[in-house]
Every structure is written in C-alpha cells, then in structure tokens.
Design an enzyme around this catalytic site. Structure first.
Site, PDB file in Angstrom:
ATOM      1  N   HIS A  78       0.902  -1.079  -0.166  1.00  0.00           N
ATOM      2  CA  HIS A  78       0.211  -0.194  -0.044  1.00  0.00           C
ATOM      3  C   HIS A  78       0.849   1.383  -0.061  1.00  0.00           C
ATOM      4  O   HIS A  78       0.233   2.297  -0.167  1.00  0.00           O
ATOM      5  CB  HIS A  78      -0.927  -0.227   1.335  1.00  0.00           C
ATOM      6  CG  HIS A  78      -0.484   0.259   2.593  1.00  0.00           C
ATOM      7  ND1 HIS A  78      -0.254  -0.452   3.327  1.00  0.00           N
ATOM      8  CD2 HIS A  78      -0.191   1.614   3.050  1.00  0.00           C
ATOM      9  CE1 HIS A  78       0.407   0.021   4.549  1.00  0.00           C
ATOM     10  NE2 HIS A  78       0.532   1.289   4.174  1.00  0.00           N
ATOM     11  N   ASP A 129      -0.618  -7.415   1.584  1.00  0.00           N
ATOM     12  CA  ASP A 129       0.070  -6.404   1.481  1.00  0.00           C
ATOM     13  C   ASP A 129       1.472  -6.343   1.591  1.00  0.00           C
ATOM     14  O   ASP A 129       2.024  -6.112   2.707  1.00  0.00           O
ATOM     15  CB  ASP A 129      -0.568  -5.382   2.685  1.00  0.00           C
ATOM     16  CG  ASP A 129      -0.263  -3.878   2.773  1.00  0.00           C
ATOM     17  OD1 ASP A 129       0.297  -3.523   1.670  1.00  0.00           O
ATOM     18  OD2 ASP A 129      -0.365  -3.334   3.909  1.00  0.00           O
ATOM     19  N   SER A 217       4.293   2.223   8.104  1.00  0.00           N
ATOM     20  CA  SER A 217       3.915   1.127   7.032  1.00  0.00           C
ATOM     21  C   SER A 217       5.137   0.743   6.494  1.00  0.00           C
ATOM     22  O   SER A 217       5.845   1.396   6.072  1.00  0.00           O
ATOM     23  CB  SER A 217       3.112   1.882   6.052  1.00  0.00           C
ATOM     24  OG  SER A 217       1.545   2.050   6.483  1.00  0.00           O
TER      25      SER A 217
END
Length: 262
Positions: A78, A129, A217
């Site tokens: 992502h 992801d 992330s």
C-alpha cells in the site's frame, strides 16, 4: 465494523522498556516517560536494527522497509499503490545505515531499479499487503533473515516493531528510529477486536499503549531469539494508533516466503 486504515504517513513507550541487550532483562531508560517508544541508541541500532530502511520521496520519510538481501527490501504494497512507475524509479529513495532522519551522514542511498507488488493486492483491501523493491546497487549492510515457519512466532511471544512513524495518533514522525515490544495475538482475538475477518496472511501484535502508527507502514515486526533478529511481519494497518484493546495488523511474512502467487 471498526474503521481501519493503512499506516503510511513509534509507538508508545513502556514504563520500563525491554531492551534487547541481555535477553529477558529490563533496564530503566531515559525515554521511558516519553510517549513514542524507546529511541534506538547507536549501540542498539548497530547491533539489531541496521537492516531497517527509510523509504523517502523528495527527501521526506513516508514508509519503512527491511533489507532482506543485498539489494532487496521487503515492504508494504500500500506504500506504492498510488505512485506511478516513473515516480517509484526516479523519485523514491531508499536510505540505509542511519537511525537519524535529519542527516544522511554515513548512510547509503539507493534508487529503485524494479519493484514487485503482490499481484493479488488491491488498494483499500487488507490482504496481500507486501512488496519487494530491488535497489540499483548492493548494500554493505547485513540483511535480516525472514521467517518461513507458519507456526512462528507463537501466540504470546514477544516481538519488536521498529520505525520512524508518528509518535502518537495525529502527531508527527520521529527524527530518531524507535522500537517497542509487542505480544503476538491470535487472529481470532484480533478479529474480535476489529469486528471483521483477519486473514491467515496477517499476524497481529499488541501491548498496552504501544503500537505502530502512520509512516511506520512497510516497516518490520521482528522476533529475537537471543542471537539474531528474524523478520516475521510487515506493518500493514490498524484502527487508530495504540487504542486500548486494538492490536496492530501486520502482513505475515511466512505466508509469502515460499513465493505464494509471486
């Protein structure tokens, strides 16, 4: 259903943070009273976290990653889903070898020569992801091995999330690399916390007032066996940051280590 969101954009500190040196021992730390986890000192960084990379655009950190090969970085899909191939290859930089973001002194800086986003990943969904970036050169830093065992780490095991992300929900990124210990939570308990399914390609971790946050992330969830770090998860998403009773959700590295649909 609770709203969840990705963590593109560290973590709350324990009162007495568990330091990695001397496995199982705890040491009073000067950062223990600061919300945002423990700062990785030079000794801790050099010994355990040198493979953690900062992924930057126009000189600004936006995601983390882990060096898993001399020229390969494992991160979250992502982080890059909205960028063009031109941006990824010409404007994104991978910074390796420094825990301090205000300087690149002594750091290695690479461009992305190619990248692989998991083919089943879809933006806005919470599966697959994961992505691999191939650098335009070889790093001198020793890569961290990644986990290939489906039953590891065990529920309740201690892991470490590491990154430069927001030090509190709605806050700002950290100039210094931080780390925090978290316990592995079963996917069933994690599903109950979110009110939605947690897939077998995910792994959850939690500690009171401690969590990953925006800009963490793609960064690592490590396991430490007293001798070496092993990459077991990739920061994926969460409901807020460090909210009571809500674990963070990570991509389970072992699910994809055998080349599943790559």
């Amino acid at each position: 259903m609770k709203l969840s969101f990705s963590r593109t954009l560290l973590t709350a500190a324990l009162v007495i943070p568990m330091l990695l040196i001397g496995c199982g021992k705890t040491t009073e730390d000067s950062s223990a009273k600061i919300v945002g986890g423990s700062i990785a000192t030079q000794d801790i960084y050099q010994s355990y976290f040198k493979s953690v990379v900062s992924i930057q655009l126009n000189g600004g950190h936006f995601c983390g990653g882990t060096l898993i090969g001399k020229n390969e970085v494992l991160t979250a899909a992502h982080c890059f889903a909205s960028y063009s191939a031109d941006t990824l290859k010409n404007k994104v930089e991978i910074v390796i070898g420094t825990p301090i973001m205000v300087t690149r002194s002594g750091a290695e800086v690479f461009k992305v020569s190619k990248y692989r986003i998991h083919p089943k990943y879809k933006s806005g969904q919470n599966q697959y992801d994961i992505a691999i970036l191939t650098l335009n050169g070889n790093s001198k830093v020793t890569p961290t091995p990644f986990n290939t065992k489906s039953d590891f780490p065990a529920i309740g095991a201690t892991t470490y999330v590491v990154g430069w992300g927001y030090t509190k929900e709605g806050g700002f990124t950290s100039a210094s690399l931080k780390y925090a210990p978290l316990k592995i939570v079963s996917n069933r308990d994690c599903s109950n916390a979110y009110g939605s399914q947690i897939y077998d390609g995910n792994i959850c971790a939690y500690a009171e007032a401690t969590d990953a946050c925006q800009s963490d992330s793609g960064g690592p969830l490590f396991s430490y066996d007293g001798k070496k770090m092993t990459l077991v998860g990739v920061v994926s998403y969460g409901y807020g940051c460090a909210r009571r009773g809500v674990p963070g959700v990570y991509t389970r590295v072992s699910k994809f280590a055998s080349g599943d649909a790559w």
